[in-house]
Design an enzyme around this catalytic site. Structure first.
Site, mmCIF file in Angstrom:
data_model
loop_
_atom_site.group_PDB
_atom_site.id
_atom_site.type_symbol
_atom_site.label_atom_id
_atom_site.label_comp_id
_atom_site.label_asym_id
_atom_site.label_seq_id
_atom_site.Cartn_x
_atom_site.Cartn_y
_atom_site.Cartn_z
ATOM 1 N N ASP A 7 -11.161 1.885 6.632
ATOM 2 C CA ASP A 7 -10.775 3.290 6.756
ATOM 3 C C ASP A 7 -10.867 3.958 5.391
ATOM 4 O O ASP A 7 -10.132 3.604 4.469
ATOM 5 C CB ASP A 7 -9.344 3.396 7.299
ATOM 6 C CG ASP A 7 -8.817 4.826 7.265
ATOM 7 O OD1 ASP A 7 -9.604 5.758 7.495
ATOM 8 O OD2 ASP A 7 -7.610 5.002 6.996
ATOM 9 N N GLY A 9 -10.036 7.216 3.758
ATOM 10 C CA GLY A 9 -9.294 8.458 3.908
ATOM 11 C C GLY A 9 -9.482 9.372 2.708
ATOM 12 O O GLY A 9 -10.288 9.110 1.812
ATOM 13 N N ASN A 10 -8.699 10.438 2.691
ATOM 14 C CA ASN A 10 -8.826 11.412 1.605
ATOM 15 C C ASN A 10 -8.388 10.854 0.260
ATOM 16 O O ASN A 10 -8.911 11.264 -0.773
ATOM 17 C CB ASN A 10 -7.995 12.657 1.938
ATOM 18 C CG ASN A 10 -8.615 13.481 3.049
ATOM 19 O OD1 ASN A 10 -9.738 13.943 2.929
ATOM 20 N ND2 ASN A 10 -7.880 13.658 4.133
ATOM 21 N N THR A 11 -7.434 9.932 0.280
ATOM 22 C CA THR A 11 -6.922 9.405 -0.987
ATOM 23 C C THR A 11 -6.959 7.884 -1.088
ATOM 24 O O THR A 11 -6.904 7.354 -2.192
ATOM 25 C CB THR A 11 -5.463 9.862 -1.217
ATOM 26 O OG1 THR A 11 -4.657 9.420 -0.114
ATOM 27 C CG2 THR A 11 -5.380 11.378 -1.330
ATOM 28 N N TYR A 96 -11.555 19.990 22.193
ATOM 29 C CA TYR A 96 -11.733 20.358 20.791
ATOM 30 C C TYR A 96 -13.210 20.284 20.413
ATOM 31 O O TYR A 96 -13.953 19.446 20.937
ATOM 32 C CB TYR A 96 -10.940 19.381 19.918
ATOM 33 C CG TYR A 96 -10.409 19.947 18.615
ATOM 34 C CD1 TYR A 96 -9.120 20.459 18.538
ATOM 35 C CD2 TYR A 96 -11.172 19.935 17.456
ATOM 36 C CE1 TYR A 96 -8.607 20.944 17.349
ATOM 37 C CE2 TYR A 96 -10.670 20.422 16.260
ATOM 38 C CZ TYR A 96 -9.380 20.919 16.208
ATOM 39 O OH TYR A 96 -8.886 21.406 15.026
ATOM 40 N N ASP A 104 -10.495 10.509 11.544
ATOM 41 C CA ASP A 104 -9.211 9.815 11.436
ATOM 42 C C ASP A 104 -8.212 10.353 12.458
ATOM 43 O O ASP A 104 -7.479 9.594 13.095
ATOM 44 C CB ASP A 104 -8.655 9.915 10.018
ATOM 45 C CG ASP A 104 -8.559 11.340 9.497
ATOM 46 O OD1 ASP A 104 -9.167 12.262 10.092
ATOM 47 O OD2 ASP A 104 -7.880 11.548 8.466
ATOM 48 N N THR A 126 -2.177 13.100 4.540
ATOM 49 C CA THR A 126 -2.418 14.144 3.552
ATOM 50 C C THR A 126 -2.308 15.516 4.195
ATOM 51 O O THR A 126 -1.759 16.456 3.618
ATOM 52 C CB THR A 126 -3.807 13.968 2.919
ATOM 53 O OG1 THR A 126 -3.893 12.654 2.362
ATOM 54 C CG2 THR A 126 -4.046 14.993 1.829
#
Length: 245
Positions: A7, A9-11, A96, A104, A126
């Site tokens: 994974d 992710g943003n951070t 959507y 995610d 986040t």
């Protein structure tokens, strides 16, 4: 047989090595400091030693970074594949716009979805995401800045409030500026979730992510906390992919 679930992710970069029945053998999480491809290069020896038969990847970092990640993974000579959001997935359909639904966020919903239930999935990362799902059909939802992003925005956008120490522990009135900031921010998110629970009393509410325990203690509705929704979603996604082949 084992699989490696990755994974991006943003951070943080997180990975799990799981056996053929989904039991976790080993896992880790590392901050990638906006350089995930470089961090991944440093992890390739580790991944090679783990010797998975397949690598499944969730990434929110965009095509350019994903191309660099793919190049690093290709050096392992282990089959790998990225998750792609599917609004018509056999386990989860969605109203959507699939092109705008973060992978995610979608995997968290997929990891929790139960065709027999009405559900609300709250992702406390986040960004804080709230998604409503009616018997495995995603109706849509909401996106908020997390409590920490709200604090950063307030401090950077005002001249009279300076960065100070404080904690998100209470939603009662603050008697100094630091408390007022932290409690006001926490109340804004808690209040939003409580309003959604009021509007949807027949929904099961599930929180996931690092801030889930912090938020849950202030909510009016019964809450389930699950730490592994994204991982569950990854495994469900690739199980379904294998069944379709």
């Amino acid at each position: 047989m084992s699989n490696l679930w990755l994974d991006l992710g943003n951070t943080r970069l997180k990975y799990w090595l799981a056996d053929d029945i989904g039991q976790i053998i080993t896992s880790d999480a590392k901050q990638h400091l906006q350089a995930p491809a470089e961090l991944l290069i440093g992890l390739t020896d580790r991944f090679s030693a783990l010797a998975p038969e397949f690598i499944g990847v969730s990434s929110v970092l965009g095509e350019e970074v994903n191309a660099q990640v793919a190049e690093s993974l290709a050096s392992l000579a282990i089959p790998f594949e990225f998750v792609h959001v599917d609004a018509h997935h056999p386990l989860l359909t969605s109203d959507y716009d699939a092109g705008q639904l973060g992978v995610d966020r979608w995997l968290q919903i997929l990891g929790a979805v139960d065709r027999k239930k009405r559900q609300c999935i709250v992702g406390c990362g986040t960004a804080l995401t709230i998604d409503l799902v009616d018997h495995a059909h995603h109706l849509g939802g909401y996106i908020f800045p997390s409590i920490y992003l709200q604090r950063e925005a307030l401090f950077s956008g005002t001249k009279q409030i300076s960065i100070s120490e404080g904690t998100f522990t209470s939603i009662s009135e603050g008697v100094n500026t630091s408390d007022a900031v932290h409690r006001g921010i926490l109340l804004s998110i808690v209040g939003a979730i409580n309003e959604i629970t009021r509007r949807n009393p027949n929904y099961e509410f599930t929180l996931t992510g690092g801030d889930a325990p912090l938020l849950a203690q202030h909510l009016n509705h019964p809450i389930h906390i699950k730490d592994s929704l994204l991982l569950n979603g990854l495994m469900r996604y690739f199980d379904q992919q294998n069944e379709s082949r």
